[in-house]
Design an enzyme around this catalytic site. Structure first.
Site, PDB file in Angstrom:
ATOM      1  N   ASP A  89       0.878  -1.162   0.000  1.00  0.00           N
ATOM      2  CA  ASP A  89       0.000   0.000   0.000  1.00  0.00           C
ATOM      3  C   ASP A  89       0.921   1.218   0.000  1.00  0.00           C
ATOM      4  O   ASP A  89       1.414   1.621   1.053  1.00  0.00           O
ATOM      5  CB  ASP A  89      -0.909   0.005   1.238  1.00  0.00           C
ATOM      6  CG  ASP A  89      -1.788   1.238   1.295  1.00  0.00           C
ATOM      7  OD1 ASP A  89      -2.364   1.598   0.257  1.00  0.00           O
ATOM      8  OD2 ASP A  89      -1.896   1.844   2.378  1.00  0.00           O
ATOM      9  N   GLU A 135      -1.563  -1.636  -5.366  1.00  0.00           N
ATOM     10  CA  GLU A 135      -2.781  -0.939  -5.756  1.00  0.00           C
ATOM     11  C   GLU A 135      -2.451   0.033  -6.881  1.00  0.00           C
ATOM     12  O   GLU A 135      -1.428   0.719  -6.837  1.00  0.00           O
ATOM     13  CB  GLU A 135      -3.313  -0.183  -4.541  1.00  0.00           C
ATOM     14  CG  GLU A 135      -4.678   0.403  -4.729  1.00  0.00           C
ATOM     15  CD  GLU A 135      -5.209   1.020  -3.443  1.00  0.00           C
ATOM     16  OE1 GLU A 135      -5.008   2.237  -3.261  1.00  0.00           O
ATOM     17  OE2 GLU A 135      -5.804   0.283  -2.642  1.00  0.00           O
ATOM     18  N   ASP A 164      -2.443   0.983   7.232  1.00  0.00           N
ATOM     19  CA  ASP A 164      -1.665   0.843   5.991  1.00  0.00           C
ATOM     20  C   ASP A 164      -1.239  -0.608   5.771  1.00  0.00           C
ATOM     21  O   ASP A 164      -1.228  -1.097   4.639  1.00  0.00           O
ATOM     22  CB  ASP A 164      -0.440   1.769   6.018  1.00  0.00           C
ATOM     23  CG  ASP A 164      -0.839   3.231   6.075  1.00  0.00           C
ATOM     24  OD1 ASP A 164      -1.375   3.736   5.070  1.00  0.00           O
ATOM     25  OD2 ASP A 164      -0.643   3.859   7.128  1.00  0.00           O
TER      26      ASP A 164
END
Length: 168
Positions: free
Chosen positions: A8, A68, A140
């Site tokens: 992330d 992502e 996170d």
């Protein structure tokens, strides 16, 4: 058996989560955050992200990497910083010869929580449940674990296959 590193990305905090595919299960191996020095020059923070991801790759030896894809940020400046952090993390994976899968936030939510507009809390709850954790990891790290779970389920054939980027 496959070990997946989920990332992330963030210019201040980059979450990571590591899972292993064991048969038809996903097993938790580790998670945490790479925190950059906020008073450091931005290029130095990118190097800290690169070095941190490289260290995690050395520790867990993943053969898969999931990240992502970019999304709309609060500002153009935030979006650029996020993309730079993402690139630093991906470069560490590519230099280690790890295959990279990319997923949109909506895909991750859909695959992990069953709903593309799931809240952050719903996704975190499903991460805890899927990996049989005693408690929710830091936000996170939980997002990174969700990304790894998404990739793992894709590899297991539970959802449509995403294209992965090979080294070279």
């Amino acid at each position: 058996m496959s070990v997946i590193l989920g990332i992330d990305p963030g210019s201040r905090i980059t979450g990571y989560g590591v899972v292993e595919i064991a048969g038809n299960r996903l097993c938790y191996l580790g998670s945490g955050c790479i925190r950059t020095e906020t008073d450091a020059l931005f290029p130095n923070r990118l190097k800290q992200i690169y070095d941190g991801v490289t260290e995690i790759i050395g520790q867990f030896n993943p053969d898969q990497f999931a990240v992502e894809s970019p999304f709309m940020a609060r500002s153009v400046d935030s979006a650029f910083k996020l993309c730079h952090a993402r690139a630093a993390a991906m470069l560490a994976g590519l230099n280690a010869g790890v295959y990279i899968g990319e997923y949109s936030p909506r895909q991750i939510k859909q695959i992990v929580a069953g709903y593309g507009n799931a809240s952050k809390e719903q996704v975190q709850s499903m991460v805890v449940r899927i990996l049989a954790l005693n408690r929710s990891p830091q936000a996170d790290a939980a997002d990174a674990l969700a990304t790894a779970i998404c990739h793992g389920r894709t590899l297991q054939g539970l959802v449509g296959r995403k294209q992965m980027l090979p080294l070279g």
